[in-house]
Design an enzyme around this catalytic site. Structure first.
Site, PDB file in Angstrom:
ATOM      1  N   CYS A 297      -2.770  11.263  12.241  1.00  0.00           N
ATOM      2  CA  CYS A 297      -1.667  12.190  12.450  1.00  0.00           C
ATOM      3  C   CYS A 297      -2.249  13.599  12.415  1.00  0.00           C
ATOM      4  O   CYS A 297      -3.402  13.801  12.782  1.00  0.00           O
ATOM      5  CB  CYS A 297      -0.588  11.990  11.382  1.00  0.00           C
ATOM      6  SG  CYS A 297      -1.179  12.229   9.693  1.00  0.00           S
TER       7      CYS A 297
ATOM      8  N   HIS B 162     -10.679  -6.842 -10.047  1.00  0.00           N
ATOM      9  CA  HIS B 162     -10.284  -7.578  -8.837  1.00  0.00           C
ATOM     10  C   HIS B 162     -10.165  -9.054  -9.209  1.00  0.00           C
ATOM     11  O   HIS B 162     -11.161  -9.746  -9.399  1.00  0.00           O
ATOM     12  CB  HIS B 162     -11.319  -7.378  -7.727  1.00  0.00           C
ATOM     13  CG  HIS B 162     -10.818  -7.774  -6.368  1.00  0.00           C
ATOM     14  ND1 HIS B 162     -10.715  -9.087  -5.969  1.00  0.00           N
ATOM     15  CD2 HIS B 162     -10.379  -7.038  -5.329  1.00  0.00           C
ATOM     16  CE1 HIS B 162     -10.250  -9.139  -4.732  1.00  0.00           C
ATOM     17  NE2 HIS B 162     -10.029  -7.895  -4.328  1.00  0.00           N
TER      18      HIS B 162
END
Length: 615
Positions: A26, A536
């Site tokens: 963007c 994790h």
């Protein structure tokens, strides 16, 4: 700046090309859709010269660059050899809310320059009219008027293309759908039917008498339906004739359904939204700008401001102006600039002074990411000061009935977008609101700011530690022995792994929970003295989409060693064929002299797992 080198480093930091489903950009950010965000080394990316910050929002991993983002993106596309057809559909892995915000962002972000250009041309025309340089009846006015109107009138065509890309269907057919809604013959038929009181029908199917120029919702709904119609047409068409049968069946089906059902529904919803916000404006025009002005930093941080942007666009199409998104965001943006400039003036840190000065100016001009991630969210005084000023500025703009006619990134550079209705009133109001917001933010931040209050986490807990405890009972495994090369190579940082023997994963530190991933398979924490820890749980367990995981803590929560974070049904993990081995990583390992794993082969919760040696 070496754009190619930066692009290469960013690509490595997000886990390489193999971990990227798609990437776009963007005005200030690279927007990645990653296969596994846990493979991205956020701290490494943040440390790169040219990167302002990193944020995960709306299902995207966003790397904030600033005004150079276009140059970095072009190099990134070449370095990664990314192509449109490389994109993989990962939407099914995300929640409905995340998918909705990602879709809104993907649809509206690419067309913002179109709307901004069209609106600014109309603003120029208003200036010419106010100063009597042109008259409403002469050709100069008519020509400039249709030039400015073109971007709004043909908006369904642009939206048809961006919506099609977002919904993974042919963008040119999406644009064709928008063109059908605007075809002169259909427009004439609608006008004649309204004048005569008659109707329109296709083979007996009634077509609602509605005009679709300058609309937003109808074409988006039409293209959403088209995405399914195209897949069905492709599925049932014989291979030999797919070249013409797929577009034929897709467009014939979609056009009929759109004119008979989807289009009218979209037009009605758009009108309802416009009416609702007009009623809200009549009831209390200060309400929405005040709320947006206060909370805009958090809206931008999470990406939810795109919901407001889309409503603002719809209002400009239906009402002719926006009072929802732009006024409140204008107050908030420039307030962050004022807050940053206050810190630049008060701080004794030369690096912070330089960052705050440049970020403050760019925020006042309308680009807030450098100020938001470099200053506002890093300093309580700046955050509180900008929220106070944003609320007061938004309230002022609301009660003064400020109207935005063009959009664009809210700030000084687009202040002319408040010129419209052949008057300068709204422009003068916007200027006054801008100045008021900057001054209040500067004063509030200057009073609140103290050098010793910079590190917010230090205000939460006073205890420090140079050790990381075991988050779960289990067997200790060297990180190099983990089958996933991302962890084994140390790309994400140094650490160790555990094969869990119990179901509850607990905090290994005294500090704060920074993030718990939506799928609950990964947890980010930070100690009070700056050690950043990633747990994790299992390998590739992101694919379980949270199944078998129960969240026990919340992001932002203060924790001590042993605080329960996540409960895992490892039997389900095993049954689905995933490894339960759980890496515990120090993601900012480069900040320390050494990360030393325990020599024990098994550990219990709370025992020392890693020792941190500082430089």
């Amino acid at each position: 700046m070496d754009y190619r080198q930066l692009a290469t480093q960013i690509l490595q930091g997000v886990g390489g090309k193999e971990n990227v489903n798609s990437v776009t950009h963007c005005a200030t950010r690279l927007r990645f859709e990653l296969k596994d965000t846990a493979q991205a080394s956020t701290d490494t990316i943040k440390s790169l010269a040219g990167v302002v910050g990193v944020v995960q929002s709306g299902g995207q991993y966003q790397v904030i660059i600033g005004s150079d983002v276009g140059n970095v993106y072009r190099e990134l596309i070449q370095v990664g050899d990314f192509k449109e057809e490389d994109k993989v559909d990962t939407v099914h892995k995300q929640s409905l809310g995340v998918r909705l915000m990602a879709s809104i962002s993907g649809i509206f972000t690419p067309i913002l320059p179109v709307i901004t250009a069209a609106g600014m041309i109309k603003a120029v025309l208003s200036i010419l009219v106010v100063f009597h340089l042109v008259e409403n009846t002469d050709q100069n006015y008519q020509i400039l008027n249709f030039i400015g109107d073109a971007g709004f009138y043909f908006l369904p065509i642009f939206l048809g293309g961006t919506a099609a890309r977002q919904f993974k269907t042919n963008p040119y057919l999406g644009m064709l759908m928008g063109a059908m809604l605007l075809h002169p013959t259909f427009t004439t038929m609608v006008m004649e039917a309204k004048e005569s009181g008659g109707g329109i029908a296709l083979f007996g199917l009634p077509i609602t008498v509605a005009s679709y120029s300058s609309t937003v919702i109808p074409v988006i709904l039409a293209v959403l339906f088209m995405s399914y119609a195209e897949r069905l047409a492709d599925k049932i068409s014989p291979k030999a004739i797919k070249f013409f049968s797929v577009p034929l069946l897709t467009m014939l089906t979609t056009s009929i359904v759109t004119f008979v059902v989807v289009g009218p529904i979209g037009a009605i919803v758009g009108q309802w939204l416009g009416t609702f916000f007009q009623l809200l404006e009549n009831f209390g025009p200060w309400v929405v700008p005040t709320v947006v002005g206060i909370f805009s930093p958090f809206l931008v941080m999470t990406g939810t401001h795109y919901g407001l942007v889309s409503i603002g666009i719809n209002n400009r199409m239906t009402l002719g102006y926006d009072t929802v998104a732009q006024p409140g965001m204008l107050a908030s943006n420039v307030a962050q600039g004022g807050a940053a400039l206050a810190i630049a003036m008060k701080t004794k840190d030369a690096n912070k002074k330089a960052l705050a000065s440049s970020a403050g100016l760019t925020a006042i001009f309308g680009i807030t990411e450098p100020a938001l991630y470099g200053i506002t969210l890093q300093n309580k005084a700046a955050l509180y000061g900008s929220m106070i000023a944003g609320g007061i500025g938004g309230f002022f703009l609301g009660i003064m009935n400020a109207r935005n006619f063009a959009g664009g990134s809210p700030g000084l550079l687009t202040i002319a977008s408040y010129i419209g209705g052949d008057t300068f009133y709204y422009f003068y109001v916007a200027i006054a609101g801008l100045i008021l917001s900057v001054i209040i933010a500067f004063i509030a931040t200057f009073i609140l700011y103290k050098e010793s209050t910079d590190v917010e986490v230090a205000d939460i807990v006073a205890t420090t530690t140079d050790t990381i405890a075991a988050p779960v009972k289990g067997k200790v495994v060297a990180l190099s022995e983990v089958s996933n090369p991302t962890f084994a190579s140390g790309m994400l940082g140094q650490g160790v792994a555990i094969i869990p023997e119990e179901s509850v994963i607990s905090s290994p530190i005294v500090g704060e929970v920074v993030t718990i991933f939506e799928t609950k398979h990964a947890i980010g924490l930070k100690t009070v003295d700056g050690v950043e820890v990633l747990i994790h749980i299992g390998l590739d367990t992101i694919n379980l989409k949270g199944e078998g995981f129960k969240q026990l803590a919340q992001p932002g929560q203060t924790v001590t060693v042993g605080t329960p974070l996540v409960e895992v049904d490892f039997n389900k993990v095993d049954a689905k064929g995933y490894e339960r081995i759980t890496p515990v990583i120090i993601t900012n390992s480069a900040d320390f002299k050494a990360i030393l794993p325990t020599e024990n082969q098994e550990v219990f919760v709370g025992e020392v797992l890693l020792t941190i040696e500082r430089v």
